[in-house]
Write a protein that holds these residues in place. Structure first.
Motif, mmCIF file in Angstrom:
data_model
loop_
_atom_site.group_PDB
_atom_site.id
_atom_site.type_symbol
_atom_site.label_atom_id
_atom_site.label_comp_id
_atom_site.label_asym_id
_atom_site.label_seq_id
_atom_site.Cartn_x
_atom_site.Cartn_y
_atom_site.Cartn_z
ATOM 1 N N ILE A 137 90.705 91.244 83.302
ATOM 2 C CA ILE A 137 91.425 90.975 82.054
ATOM 3 C C ILE A 137 90.471 91.027 80.870
ATOM 4 O O ILE A 137 90.818 91.481 79.782
ATOM 5 C CB ILE A 137 92.151 89.615 82.144
ATOM 6 C CG1 ILE A 137 93.174 89.675 83.279
ATOM 7 C CG2 ILE A 137 92.830 89.269 80.824
ATOM 8 C CD1 ILE A 137 93.753 88.346 83.646
ATOM 9 N N PHE B 174 97.375 88.505 82.919
ATOM 10 C CA PHE B 174 96.879 87.131 82.963
ATOM 11 C C PHE B 174 97.915 86.171 83.533
ATOM 12 O O PHE B 174 97.577 85.185 84.195
ATOM 13 C CB PHE B 174 96.478 86.671 81.555
ATOM 14 C CG PHE B 174 96.024 85.240 81.494
ATOM 15 C CD1 PHE B 174 94.760 84.886 81.956
ATOM 16 C CD2 PHE B 174 96.851 84.247 81.001
ATOM 17 C CE1 PHE B 174 94.335 83.567 81.916
ATOM 18 C CE2 PHE B 174 96.435 82.921 80.957
ATOM 19 C CZ PHE B 174 95.173 82.578 81.412
ATOM 20 N N ALA C 137 97.487 92.989 78.705
ATOM 21 C CA ALA C 137 96.503 91.916 78.851
ATOM 22 C C ALA C 137 97.198 90.600 79.199
ATOM 23 O O ALA C 137 96.741 89.851 80.078
ATOM 24 C CB ALA C 137 95.689 91.771 77.561
#
Length: 399
Positions: free
Chosen positions: A125, A353, A349
């Protein structure tokens, strides 16, 4: 052997050398191309290199692979270009397919084996955030582009269907093409001559794969169609490919777990060659139920699917690019396409996550990876190796 054949052989040897040493992302890759292909061998001039690089960056598909093939096209025509494509992608394709086999073997035979990847998953990430920041700084330069990027991020997050992405790209391009008057005027050549053969080849393969997949429901054909479609739509390089693959193969089809995907993406950052090689990993795991043959077929079919459309398109456009780039609506549309791609990257992103536990350790590794990439000269492979080493040590100590 003729002088021409010797030159072609040397060119392919140079491509192979690049395929096993090109670590460090697009910037390092371009520096290596400049040194080897321009200064040492003089296959093309430096101006030609930058021109071809600009063209590849505004076409869908893997820009580094298109650039290698475009140089091959200039040196020896389409046959040498296709050979260069094969030599360039083969090492990374085989490495990522082997990675998929190893990951599956560890999961089947050693419970908790992916513990070695416990830190490289949040590190992946960090790589995405770094790529997003770099991409946005280059591609988003106006208020309109910023708004398009935010809308794209919002839609990508809440409507994460793979079928929404091409619609957003087209709408983004259309929304900025109407501002073509803001582009500097150029002497437009009204006698634009277009040879359509490679465009028909690109479109024909796309339609044939979709029809064959729908009729046969045969997994390798379906995989090829999935990756060929993605390879036809990706603007902005390998980092923009991630949200497409994650949405389609993790969220939508559940062929991979989030943990497997993040592990493969992180490892792909530590190997040489094209970043699109993550597709071979995803494709191989998507056919794991067919055993070792499935892994090999999945990896190779996915590589063919993801790389071919960009090559067909670069061969199509390179013949008339000097004329086409003079048209202002074409240049204006690129702003919207790039902005939408950046929005997808922001959503990626967050979506990557989301499955991770939001604890201090994961946040530390995400921010730490980003900081190393942004503020140090430590290479991506070394960062990944360090993360794997820490994971193995933590497993050994029972932490």
């Amino acid at each position: 052997m003729s002088v021409r054949k010797v030159r072609y052989y040397v060119f392919l040897k140079d491509v192979l050398a690049l395929s096993v040493t090109a670590f460090g992302g697009p910037q390092a890759f371009l520096a290596m191309l400049l040194e080897r292909m321009v200064k040492n061998r003089a296959y093309i001039s430096e101006d030609e290199l930058w021109e071809l690089n600009a063209l590849c960056n505004i076409l869908p598909g893997p820009s580094s692979t298109q650039l290698i093939s475009a140089i091959g096209f200039r040196v020896g025509g389409p046959n040498l270009a296709y050979l260069a494509l094969f030599v360039w992608i083969l090492p990374a394709t085989l490495l990522m397919t082997a990675t998929a086999v190893l990951i599956q073997f560890l999961q089947e035979n050693t419970p908790g084996a992916l513990g070695f990847a416990r830190f490289i998953q949040p590190m992946a990430i960090g790589f995405i955030i770094f790529a997003a920041q770099k991409t946005i700084s280059k591609m988003v330069k106006s208020t309109e582009a910023m708004i398009l990027m935010l809308i794209s991020a919002f839609v990508s997050f809440f409507y994460s269907s793979p079928y929404i992405f091409p619609v957003m790209l087209v709408l983004g391009g259309l929304s900025t093409s109407i501002k073509y008057k803001n582009q500097p005027k150029a002497e437009e050549d009204k006698s634009l001559e277009i040879k359509w053969a490679n465009f028909y080849l690109w479109g024909g393969v796309l339609i044939l794969a979709a029809v064959a997949g729908a009729i046969t429901n045969y997994q390798p054909i379906l995989l090829f169609e999935n990756f060929y479609r993605n390879g036809s739509l990706i603007f902005g390089g390998g980092q923009v490919l991630v949200p497409y693959l994650y949405t389609e193969f993790v969220d939508f089809k559940h062929f991979l777990s989030s943990e497997e995907f993040l592990t493969g993406y992180a490892i792909s950052q530590g190997i040489p060659g094209p970043t699109f090689s993550i597709s071979s990993y995803v494709g191989a795991l998507s056919m794991r139920e067919f055993g070792l043959t499935g892994f090999l077929v999945g990896g190779l079919v996915s590589a063919a699917g993801i790389f071919l459309p960009g090559i067909f398109l670069i061969f199509f456009v390179i013949r008339f690019w000097d004329q086409l780039k003079l048209y202002r609506p074409v240049r204006a549309a690129l702003e919207g396409i790039n902005a939408v791609s950046c929005g997808m990257l922001i959503a990626a992103a967050y979506l990557l996550f989301e499955p991770l536990e939001a604890n201090a350790l994961h946040i530390f590794f995400i921010l730490g990876t980003y900081s190393l990439l942004q503020f140090s000269k430590i290479s991506s492979p070394m960062i990944i190796l360090a993360g794997i080493g820490l994971g193995i040590l933590a497993n050994y100590l029972g932490l």
